[in-house]
Design an enzyme around this catalytic site. Structure first.
Site, mmCIF file in Angstrom:
data_model
loop_
_atom_site.group_PDB
_atom_site.id
_atom_site.type_symbol
_atom_site.label_atom_id
_atom_site.label_comp_id
_atom_site.label_asym_id
_atom_site.label_seq_id
_atom_site.Cartn_x
_atom_site.Cartn_y
_atom_site.Cartn_z
ATOM 1 N N SER A 148 7.909 26.570 19.611
ATOM 2 C CA SER A 148 8.420 25.558 18.681
ATOM 3 C C SER A 148 9.237 26.221 17.571
ATOM 4 C CB SER A 148 7.247 24.738 18.139
ATOM 5 O OG SER A 148 7.689 23.642 17.377
ATOM 6 N N ASP A 381 10.624 16.272 25.430
ATOM 7 C CA ASP A 381 10.068 16.772 24.176
ATOM 8 C C ASP A 381 10.484 15.856 23.020
ATOM 9 O OD1 ASP A 381 9.290 18.320 21.948
ATOM 10 O OD2 ASP A 381 9.714 20.191 23.001
ATOM 11 N N HIS A 409 5.667 18.971 24.342
ATOM 12 C CA HIS A 409 5.888 20.039 23.362
ATOM 13 C C HIS A 409 4.761 21.065 23.320
ATOM 14 C CE1 HIS A 409 8.009 21.751 19.963
ATOM 15 N NE2 HIS A 409 6.884 21.774 19.276
#
Length: 430
Positions: A148, A381, A409
């Site tokens: 991320s 996502d 995610h």
């Protein structure tokens, strides 16, 4: 730069060692104020320390998230420690690094001083901290793994100090290299809308429950365990569940027993309010809210981008007939409604209005990149838009993409071993 390290110790099959290093608050002013950055070395205790495995730096999601505190080797960490010593970084301001919270920031002075201080807490400074650790611990190049926001940091690393990198793995973290934050939120609002539709398709009864809860909160004063009122817009934050693979079903379990009878009529249960509090408070990671939009700032002010883009997406408004649940967007009212953020409201306003942010990425250097890079891009996502991710991937020379709709995610929490192994195989051509 002074590095101090503890003796190694063991915990449930892991050999751990703690490292602290003094680094300049402003990497461009090495002789100025110093702060502490903490990182924990994690190795498989079954592998002798004398093996001196190569290093892998893990860059955590966020911003404002401390490094993972594992209780045992499992998932991607189990796979990684088979061939690496993993360095788990507490990014500046988090964990055991010099803290940045409503308590500690008050020591900096007024809101302007606090905002100026926090302007040094973006990916460029995190990369400088990592390089200081690498020089002390590894000497030569090391491998990095960014999840991320950690992937955003990896792109900055490739821009600032590619000579320090052997190979780069990224999951759900290819940031746009140019443009304003507005294009990010225009993309992610669409992804979150689609995810709402998917979820309510699985659980059509939950559509009515969510609407009922929001209507109830409009007229009834329900209090979270921390004492403040739960508002409709704050309840919508439980949409964070939608970003997960298995975690998404936890939303259904949260909603199924939201109401219970009382002498005053139906009210939200204490159990429900306790669980919601854990989803909507930023007490554990205030920097996530304060710095969130700044991770997309390249030059101009972000000016509360997600809040402005909300106006283009009225089906997410709390007064819509059937309001949709939101994702990771940060709005200015957070700093009125969350007690952990109220002291930082003026700081957040100053950062939202800040201009002149330095560039986080060197587009020319990325176009000439020679470091092997492999990235998992998740098609649906809701936090890091697939289209923007592929645009970035195409701009980084040699970056290999594995696009999949099998994960969302937080894919590494579902099958981290296989995801890590696949990406490592891609960068090594095996």
């Amino acid at each position: 730069m002074a590095l101090s390290s503890s003796a190694s110790y063991e915990l449930r099959g892991m050999r751990l060692r703690d490292h602290r290093i003094q680094v300049p608050l402003d990497p461009a002013a090495p002789g100025g104020e110093q702060i502490t950055v903490f990182a924990r070395e994690i190795a498989d205790a079954a592998i002798p320390a004398s093996a001196e495995l190569p290093w892998l730096l893990y860059l955590q999601g966020g911003p404002g998230g401390r490094g993972i505190r594992p209780l045992a080797l499992g998932g991607w960490l189990k796979e990684a420690t088979a061939s690496f010593r993993v360095l788990m970084l507490d990014q500046r301001g988090t964990g055991l690094s010099t803290p940045a919270s409503r308590q500690s920031l008050a020591l900096r002075g007024d809101a302007a001083a606090q905002a100026e201080y926090l302007s040094r807490f973006r990916a460029d400074a995190i990369v400088a901290d990592a390089e200081a650790l690498r020089r002390e611990l590894a000497g030569g190049p090391w491998s990095i793994y960014g999840q991320s926001f950690g992937g955003f940091c990896a792109l900055t690393y490739l821009s600032q100090a590619p000579e320090g990198l052997r190979e780069v793995l990224v999951t759900g973290g290819l940031a746009p290299l140019s443009g304003s934050a507005d294009r990010v939120y225009r993309g992610t609002f669409g992804r979150v809308r689609a995810r709402n539709a998917e979820y309510f398709g699985w659980y059509p009864q939950d559509r009515a429950i969510v609407t009922r809860i929001i209507e109830h909160l409009r007229g009834v004063d329900e209090r979270l365990p921390t004492g403040e009122r739960l508002t409709p817009e704050r309840f919508q934050m439980v949409g964070n569940f939608l970003g997960g693979n298995t975690r998404v079903d936890g939303l259904h379990y949260l909603l199924e027993d939201a109401f219970e009878p009382t002498p005053a009529g139906e009210r939200l249960s204490d159990a429900f309010l306790e669980q919601v509090a854990g989803q909507v408070s930023r007490a554990a990671n205030p920097l996530y809210a304060v710095l969130h939009e700044s991770i997309y700032a390249q030059d101009g002010a972000t000016a509360w981008s997600a809040w402005r883009m909300l106006a283009e997406n009225p089906d997410f408004a709390p007064d819509a007939p059937e309001p949709l649940l939101t994702g990771e967007m940060v709005y200015p009212w957070y700093f009125d409604q969350d007690p952990a953020l109220r002291p930082l409201k003026e700081v957040a306003e100053l950062l939202a209005a800040r201009t002149g942010w330095p560039a986080l990425y060197d587009v020319g250097r990325l176009a000439r990149n020679t470091v092997p890079v492999a990235a998992a891009v998740y098609s649906d996502d809701i936090y890091v838009d697939r289209d923007l991710s592929l645009e970035t991937a195409a701009a980084v020379a040699g970056l290999q993409v594995w696009e999949t709709d099998e994960f969302h995610h937080d894919g590494i929490t579902d099958d981290g071993e296989a995801i890590f192994a696949r990406l490592l195989s891609m960068v090594r051509g095996t």
